[in-house]
Design a protein around this motif. Structure first.
Motif, short mmCIF file in Angstrom:
data_model
loop_
_atom_site.label_atom_id
_atom_site.label_comp_id
_atom_site.label_asym_id
_atom_site.label_seq_id
_atom_site.Cartn_x
_atom_site.Cartn_y
_atom_site.Cartn_z
N ALA A 7 37.07 28.94 36.41
CA ALA A 7 37.57 29.09 37.77
C ALA A 7 38.98 29.67 37.78
N ARG A 8 39.80 29.24 36.85
CA ARG A 8 41.17 29.75 36.80
C ARG A 8 41.19 31.22 36.37
N THR A 9 40.26 31.59 35.50
CA THR A 9 40.13 33.00 35.14
C THR A 9 39.68 33.81 36.35
N MET A 10 38.70 33.30 37.07
CA MET A 10 38.16 34.00 38.24
C MET A 10 39.24 34.20 39.30
N LEU A 11 40.13 33.23 39.46
CA LEU A 11 41.11 33.26 40.54
C LEU A 11 42.50 33.70 40.08
N THR A 12 42.58 34.37 38.94
CA THR A 12 43.84 34.95 38.48
C THR A 12 43.88 36.41 38.90
N PRO A 13 44.82 36.80 39.78
CA PRO A 13 44.83 38.18 40.28
C PRO A 13 45.37 39.17 39.25
N GLY A 14 44.81 40.36 39.29
CA GLY A 14 45.28 41.47 38.45
C GLY A 14 45.57 42.66 39.33
N GLY A 42 45.45 45.36 42.09
CA GLY A 42 44.95 45.27 43.45
C GLY A 42 44.90 43.87 44.01
N ASP A 43 45.60 42.93 43.35
CA ASP A 43 45.54 41.51 43.75
C ASP A 43 44.10 41.01 43.75
N TRP A 44 43.37 41.41 42.72
CA TRP A 44 41.95 41.07 42.65
C TRP A 44 41.66 40.21 41.43
N GLY A 45 40.95 39.12 41.64
CA GLY A 45 40.47 38.30 40.54
C GLY A 45 39.08 38.77 40.14
N ILE A 46 38.28 37.85 39.60
CA ILE A 46 36.90 38.17 39.22
C ILE A 46 36.03 38.10 40.47
N GLY A 47 35.78 39.24 41.07
CA GLY A 47 34.91 39.33 42.23
C GLY A 47 35.53 38.97 43.56
N ILE A 48 36.81 38.66 43.60
CA ILE A 48 37.40 38.18 44.86
C ILE A 48 38.89 38.49 44.91
N ALA A 49 39.40 38.73 46.11
CA ALA A 49 40.83 38.99 46.30
C ALA A 49 41.60 37.68 46.23
N VAL A 50 42.81 37.74 45.68
CA VAL A 50 43.70 36.58 45.61
C VAL A 50 45.07 37.01 46.11
N ASN A 51 45.54 36.35 47.18
CA ASN A 51 46.79 36.77 47.81
C ASN A 51 47.65 35.55 48.15
N GLY A 52 48.93 35.83 48.41
CA GLY A 52 49.83 34.81 48.93
C GLY A 52 50.47 33.95 47.86
N GLN A 53 51.45 33.20 48.31
CA GLN A 53 52.19 32.29 47.43
C GLN A 53 52.28 30.91 48.08
N GLY A 54 52.45 29.88 47.26
CA GLY A 54 52.64 28.54 47.79
C GLY A 54 51.48 28.10 48.65
N ASP A 55 51.80 27.55 49.82
CA ASP A 55 50.75 27.06 50.73
C ASP A 55 49.92 28.19 51.32
N ALA A 56 50.38 29.44 51.19
CA ALA A 56 49.63 30.58 51.72
C ALA A 56 48.74 31.22 50.66
#
Length: 475
Positions: free
Chosen positions: A307-314, A316-330
């Motif tokens: 899950a942490r690999t999937m949700l680590t952005p690279g 285009g701010d993209w993880g494995i199959g999904i966008a990951v954006n924002g910092q902190g509570d966002a």
């Protein structure tokens, strides 16, 4: 449009006061939708759910909201089928479009953690039934599964239109090669892998083939066994075409003109990229499982490491199959979906066990589903989906008229009305808000879109540039 119908099924047990609070929140959301763009100095006009559904010719809309790691409410509005007057319910099936991709990626990650697929091994070493054609871009730098799932493989074919009911449907290999009856071109390499983020449904379809090659299992069967059954997603399937026993539960898709999609909906053999039938409630269950896996509280969907690999952005701010954006509570993961006659948005936050999923059955539903998601986030105090606030530059009437005219062989018309620059494109009208220096923000159908005026040596406007496309002024 037919009268709005609201249906709530299987409410979660709650104290009377808690239910009353949720009902009040739902009522505020329904009466106070938020736009993607707010222009400073202009009053915010209240937008109601019923009014926006009528404006955007959206017969049905379905919502699920997650807070504290559980689904706190789900509602469906309107008609799954207008002609039949079939009310939408929270179990009405919608096509998820590209939200199919992150769900498919979660199945791929299970195979990765079991060693049956390898993220950074050349994809062609793992493909059996077909190989990615060699190109000058892949010499010495092969395409990997990670590249495919993060849209960094340098491959073509952004998306897929699907196939009308009753029309021939290609095999996965036929559509990858662009051979009849495929209605999209061959998926080929046109950029070096790992260097540029370029969204490619074609790449995700190659990943689908990798999954079935190594598992020796059909894609729908694999996803049902590995994801849907364990998570209790009883109303989800990747089966294409939709099996007869599920057709009665499916919504009909509708075009911009309000007419139904011929045959009610399209078939998508590109299952991992666009073929998921589901509900907001089921997608909310998936989002909860991903959040719990990321936090190490459940391995039902995948391990914490996966899950942490999937949700680590690279790129285009993209993880494995999904966008990951924002910092902190966002900080959040998200994906949108667009099939013929259907729209979807899914947003999940990294903290607080929060998520919102909205699905609808109209081609013009994107503004609406985004407005609903923003209104939910605003009501619950979740950060990251606030409307973009812009300050317009002051232009004289003569300066505005510099932009008026026809562009792209009549595809785009620009006019000045009531002191505003208005664009007409693809049957829709948008405002272009000047920011100064020939830069604009287009108050688009689903988002605020940056645009630029292109001037010639004589200083006159000769074109309009937006989303990588330049439309030249017509003679």
């Amino acid at each position: 449009m037919a009268a709005l119908v609201a249906v709530v099924l299987a409410p979660l047990p709650a104290a009377a006061s808690g239910k009353s609070t949720q009902d009040a929140r739902i009522a505020r959301i329904e009466q106070n939708l938020l736009p993607a763009l707010q222009v400073r100095g202009r009053p915010m006009t209240a937008r109601t759910l019923s009014g926006e559904m009528a404006l955007h010719r959206t017969p049905a809309l379905s919502v699920a909201v997650v807070d504290g790691g559980r689904i706190v409410w789900a509602r469906a509005y309107g008609y799954a089928d207008v002609a039949a007057k079939t009310p939408a319910t929270t179990r009405t099936l919608f096509q998820a479009g590209s939200v199919s991709k992150p769900v498919a990626a979660s199945g791929a990650m299970q195979l990765v953690q079991e060693g049956k697929l390898v993220l950074d091994r050349p994809a062609n070493d793992q493909l059996v039934s077909w190989k990615i054609p060699d190109s000058a871009f892949t010499q010495g730098d092969p395409i990997t599964l990670r590249h495919l799932l993060t849209h960094t493989a340098g491959l073509t074919v952004h998306g897929f239109p699907g196939y009308e009911a009753g029309k021939p449907v290609p095999t996965v290999v036929q559509l990858l090669e662009g051979k009849p009856p495929a209605n999209t071109p061959a998926v080929v390499s046109d950029q070096p892998p790992g260097k540029v983020w370029n969204y490619s449904g074609g790449g995700i379809t190659i990943a689908q083939l990798m999954i079935t090659d190594v598992s020796h299992e059909s894609f729908p069967a694999l996803m049902r066994r590995r994801v849907f059954v364990p998570l209790g997603m009883a109303d989800s399937t990747y089966e294409q075409p939709l099996p007869p026993e599920r057709v009665g539960a499916a919504a009909t898709g509708y075009h911009l003109d309000g007419k139904p999609v011929p045959g009610r909906f399209h078939t998508y053999p590109e299952m991992a990229a666009a073929g998921l039938w589901t509900t907001p409630t089921d997608l909310a269950k998936w989002a909860i499982a991903l959040q719990r896996a990321h936090d190490g509280r459940s391995a039902k969907l995948m391990s914490k490491a996966s899950a942490r690999t999937m949700l680590t952005p690279g790129l285009g701010d993209w993880g494995i199959g999904i966008a990951v954006n924002g910092q902190g509570d966002a900080r959040r993961f998200s994906h949108g979906g667009d099939d013929e006659g259907f729209k979807t948005t899914l947003v999940g936050w990294f903290t607080g066990g929060r998520a919102v999923v909205v699905m609808a059955n109209g081609d013009d539903s994107t503004p609406l589903i985004n407005e609903v998601a923003q209104a939910v986030a605003h009501e619950y105090g979740w950060k990251g989906l606030e409307p973009q606030v812009v300050v317009p530059a002051a232009l004289s009437a003569a300066q505005m008229q510099d932009f008026a005219g026809s562009y792209g062989h009549g595809a785009l018309k620009v006019a000045v009305a009531d002191g505003r620059i208005m664009l007409s494109y693809a049957g829709q009208t948008f405002e272009a808000i000047p920011l100064g220096g020939d830069k604009f923000i287009i108050d688009g159908a689903s988002q605020a879109i940056p645009a630029d005026a292109v001037r010639g040596p004589d200083g006159k406007v000769k074109g309009i540039s937006a989303v990588g496309l330049v439309l030249n002024r017509d003679p």
